[in-house]
Design a protein around this motif. Structure first.
Motif, PDB file in Angstrom:
ATOM      1  N   THR A   6       0.831  -1.198   0.000  1.00 50.18           N
ATOM      2  CA  THR A   6       0.000   0.000   0.000  1.00 50.18           C
ATOM      3  C   THR A   6       0.871   1.257   0.000  1.00 50.18           C
ATOM      4  O   THR A   6       2.055   1.208   0.333  1.00 50.18           O
ATOM      5  N   LYS A   7       0.248   2.359  -0.324  1.00 42.76           N
ATOM      6  CA  LYS A   7       0.954   3.641  -0.321  1.00 42.76           C
ATOM      7  C   LYS A   7       1.475   3.959   1.074  1.00 42.76           C
ATOM      8  O   LYS A   7       2.611   4.405   1.233  1.00 42.76           O
ATOM      9  N   ASP A   8       0.679   3.735   2.097  1.00 44.34           N
ATOM     10  CA  ASP A   8       1.110   4.011   3.473  1.00 44.34           C
ATOM     11  C   ASP A   8       2.286   3.120   3.883  1.00 44.34           C
ATOM     12  O   ASP A   8       3.193   3.559   4.593  1.00 44.34           O
ATOM     13  N   GLN A   9       2.271   1.877   3.437  1.00 42.97           N
ATOM     14  CA  GLN A   9       3.392   0.983   3.741  1.00 42.97           C
ATOM     15  C   GLN A   9       4.669   1.465   3.064  1.00 42.97           C
ATOM     16  O   GLN A   9       5.742   1.430   3.660  1.00 42.97           O
ATOM     17  N   LYS A  11       5.405   4.557   2.249  1.00 46.75           N
ATOM     18  CA  LYS A  11       5.847   5.751   2.968  1.00 46.75           C
ATOM     19  C   LYS A  11       6.526   5.371   4.278  1.00 46.75           C
ATOM     20  O   LYS A  11       7.574   5.932   4.629  1.00 46.75           O
ATOM     21  N   ALA A  12       5.962   4.416   4.997  1.00 46.35           N
ATOM     22  CA  ALA A  12       6.555   3.975   6.263  1.00 46.35           C
ATOM     23  C   ALA A  12       7.943   3.363   6.033  1.00 46.35           C
ATOM     24  O   ALA A  12       8.860   3.575   6.838  1.00 46.35           O
ATOM     25  N   TYR A 104       7.457  11.132  -1.348  1.00 47.83           N
ATOM     26  CA  TYR A 104       6.010  10.929  -1.303  1.00 47.83           C
ATOM     27  C   TYR A 104       5.343  11.364  -2.594  1.00 47.83           C
ATOM     28  O   TYR A 104       4.373  10.756  -3.040  1.00 47.83           O
TER      29      TYR A 104
END
Length: 135
Positions: A6-9, A11-12, A104
């Motif tokens: 995922t996008k959040d993963q 970024k993390a 990002y």
């Protein structure tokens, strides 16, 4: 269950890699020499990953792939890919906020493409299985 990143993963992972770069190298990782080292290390780890997948190939029969070793090398290569991307971004703005903002923007662009769209098919592009072992 989808195995798509995922996008959040993403970024993390970049945030964690930024912190790891600083923890191991201070601010020195932001200079061109570290970019070259990270890039060369990525190439080396990627070659080791490919060696795990194809190095034992024999014309007369199939050799079992050591998936654990291949996965280990893929994770190493991914780590250096993240570090290299951050080093490139640090050339423009070396602050954590500036560097990650640039990353990002690129991650957001990737997720606008079909490559990382959610799927129930683990062999579709963008999935861990496809990327590593769907051959």
């Amino acid at each position: 269950m989808s195995k798509v990143v995922t996008k959040d993963q993403m970024k993390a992972m970049f945030e964690a890699q930024f912190d790891l770069n600083v923890a191991y190298n201070g601010d020195e990782w932001k200079n061109i020499q570290f970019y070259k080292r990270f890039s060369a290390s990525f190439d080396e780890e990627n070659a080791e990953f490919l060696e795990e997948l194809t190095g034992m190939w024999k014309w007369h029969g199939r050799v079992k792939i050591d998936r654990q070793a291949a996965l280990f090398e893929a994770v190493d290569a991914f780590h250096y890919m993240l570090a290299t991307a951050l080093a490139v971004a640090a050339e423009v703005d070396g602050s954590k906020e500036g560097c990650l903002t640039q990353i990002y923007e690129e991650v957001n662009q990737l997720f606008m493409d079909d490559f990382f769209q959610q799927t129930d098919n683990p062999y579709q592009y963008g999935s861990v299985d496809h990327f590593l072992f769907a051959y």
